[in-house]
Scaffold this active site. Structure first.
Site, short mmCIF file in Angstrom:
data_model
loop_
_atom_site.label_atom_id
_atom_site.label_comp_id
_atom_site.label_asym_id
_atom_site.label_seq_id
_atom_site.Cartn_x
_atom_site.Cartn_y
_atom_site.Cartn_z
N LYS A 80 0.84 -1.21 0.00
CA LYS A 80 0.00 0.00 0.00
C LYS A 80 0.87 1.25 0.00
CE LYS A 80 -3.87 -2.12 2.45
NZ LYS A 80 -4.61 -2.14 3.73
N HIS A 97 0.91 -7.26 17.53
CA HIS A 97 -0.12 -8.32 17.58
C HIS A 97 -0.77 -8.37 18.96
CE1 HIS A 97 4.02 -9.79 17.23
NE2 HIS A 97 3.82 -10.04 15.97
C1 LIG Z 1 -3.92 -3.23 -1.60
C2 LIG Z 1 -4.17 -4.64 -1.05
C3 LIG Z 1 -2.99 -5.06 -0.18
C4 LIG Z 1 -5.48 -4.50 -0.25
O1 LIG Z 1 -5.62 -5.47 0.69
P1 LIG Z 1 -7.07 -5.97 1.25
O2 LIG Z 1 -6.75 -6.89 2.38
O3 LIG Z 1 -7.90 -6.46 0.14
O4 LIG Z 1 -7.84 -4.71 1.76
P2 LIG Z 1 -7.65 -3.77 3.04
O5 LIG Z 1 -8.97 -3.66 3.72
O6 LIG Z 1 -6.47 -4.13 3.87
O7 LIG Z 1 -7.32 -2.37 2.35
C5 LIG Z 1 -8.24 -1.76 1.51
C6 LIG Z 1 -7.76 -0.37 1.22
O8 LIG Z 1 -6.47 -0.43 0.59
C7 LIG Z 1 -6.31 0.78 -0.14
N1 LIG Z 1 -5.70 0.45 -1.41
C8 LIG Z 1 -6.24 -0.23 -2.45
N2 LIG Z 1 -5.36 -0.30 -3.47
C9 LIG Z 1 -4.25 0.35 -3.06
C10 LIG Z 1 -3.02 0.66 -3.68
N3 LIG Z 1 -2.73 0.27 -4.93
N4 LIG Z 1 -2.12 1.37 -2.98
C11 LIG Z 1 -2.38 1.78 -1.74
N5 LIG Z 1 -3.54 1.53 -1.09
C12 LIG Z 1 -4.46 0.83 -1.76
C13 LIG Z 1 -7.67 1.43 -0.32
O9 LIG Z 1 -7.73 2.61 0.44
C14 LIG Z 1 -8.63 0.36 0.23
O10 LIG Z 1 -9.74 0.88 0.91
P3 LIG Z 1 -10.92 1.62 0.08
O11 LIG Z 1 -11.18 0.77 -1.13
O12 LIG Z 1 -12.07 1.67 1.04
O13 LIG Z 1 -10.39 2.99 -0.29
C15 LIG Z 1 -4.31 -5.60 -2.25
O14 LIG Z 1 -3.15 -5.60 -3.05
C16 LIG Z 1 -4.69 -7.02 -1.93
O15 LIG Z 1 -5.84 -7.32 -1.99
N6 LIG Z 1 -3.79 -7.90 -1.58
C17 LIG Z 1 -4.14 -9.22 -1.14
C18 LIG Z 1 -3.60 -10.22 -2.12
C19 LIG Z 1 -3.67 -11.63 -1.68
O16 LIG Z 1 -3.19 -12.48 -2.39
N7 LIG Z 1 -4.19 -11.97 -0.49
C20 LIG Z 1 -4.19 -13.35 -0.07
C21 LIG Z 1 -5.26 -13.57 0.91
S1 LIG Z 1 -5.54 -15.29 1.02
#
Ligand SMILES: CC(C)(COP(=O)(O)OP(=O)(O)OC[C@H]1O[C@@H](n2cnc3c(N)ncnc32)[C@H](O)[C@@H]1OP(=O)(O)O)[C@@H](O)C(=O)NCCC(=O)NCCS
Length: 117
Positions: free
Chosen positions: A62, A104
Site C-alpha cells: 500500500k 499483535h
Molecule cells: C492493496 C491490497 C494489499 C489491499 O488489501 P485488502 O486486504 O484487500 O484490503 P484492506 O482492507 O487491507 O485495504 C483496503 C484499502 O487499501 C487501499 N488500497 C487499495 N489499493 C491500493 C493501492 N494500490 N495502494 C495503496 N492503497 C491501496 C484502499 O484505500 C482500500 O480501501 P478503500 O477501497 O475503502 O479505499 C491488495 O493488493 C490485496 O488485496 N492484496 C491481497 C492479495 C492476496 O493475495 N491476499 C491473499 C489472501 S488469502
C-alpha cells in the site's frame, strides 16, 4: 521526504485457517529466511509471526501504491529482525528506505509502513 504510507490489520484466526486448509499459505507469503524463523517458532507465536509478516507485506504494498500483484509479490518483500528485534524491510533483495512497525494481540496483527524518497 515521506513518499508513501501503508497500514494493514489481519485476524489471526483467518491466517491460521488459511495455513491449516492448504498447508501452502506460509510458503506463499514468506521468503526462505522468514520461513527459517517461522519454523523455529511454535503455537500461537508461529501464527502471530505469519500474520505480522502478512500484514507488513500488505502495508508495504500500500505504501508503494501498487498493492500485492505481479510487480510486488509477497516473496519479493522480506521483513527480517535486527538483533534488537526491530524489523527491517527488503524489496527484491535490496534494503528499503523506510520503516515498518508490527504489532499483535491474541486476535489480530497489524503493521504500518512509511517509505522515504
Ligand atoms: C492493496 C491490497 C494489499 C489491499 O488489501 P485488502 O486486504 O484487500 O484490503 P484492506 O482492507 O487491507 O485495504 C483496503 C484499502 O487499501 C487501499 N488500497 C487499495 N489499493 C491500493 C493501492 N494500490 N495502494 C495503496 N492503497 C491501496 C484502499 O484505500 C482500500 O480501501 P478503500 O477501497 O475503502 O479505499 C491488495 O493488493 C490485496 O488485496 N492484496 C491481497 C492479495 C492476496 O493475495 N491476499 C491473499 C489472501 S488469502
Amino acid at each position: 521526504m515521506i513518499s508513501g504510507i501503508g497500514l494493514d490489520i489481519v485476524e489471526l484466526d483467518r491466517i491460521a485457517k488459511l495455513e491449516e486448509k492448504s498447508g501452502k499459505f506460509a510458503a506463499r507469503v514468506l521468503t526462505h529466511s522468514e520461513t527459517a524463523i517461522y519454523r523455529s517458532l511454535s503455537g500461537h507465536r508461529r501464527t502471530e509471526f505469519l500474520a505480522g509478516r502478512f500484514a507488513g507485506k500488505e502495508a508495504f504494498s500500500k505504501a508503494r501504491g501498487t498493492g500485492i500483484g505481479a510487480d510486488c509479490n509477497f516473496t519479493d518483500i522480506e521483513i527480517i529482525p535486527e538483533p534488537s528485534g526491530k524489523p527491517r524491510l527488503y524489496f527484491k533483495g535490496s534494503t528499503v528506505s523506510g520503516f515498518i512497525s508490527i504489532t499483535h494481540t491474541k486476535k489480530i496483527a497489524a503493521a504500518q509502513v512509511i517509505l522515504e524518497a
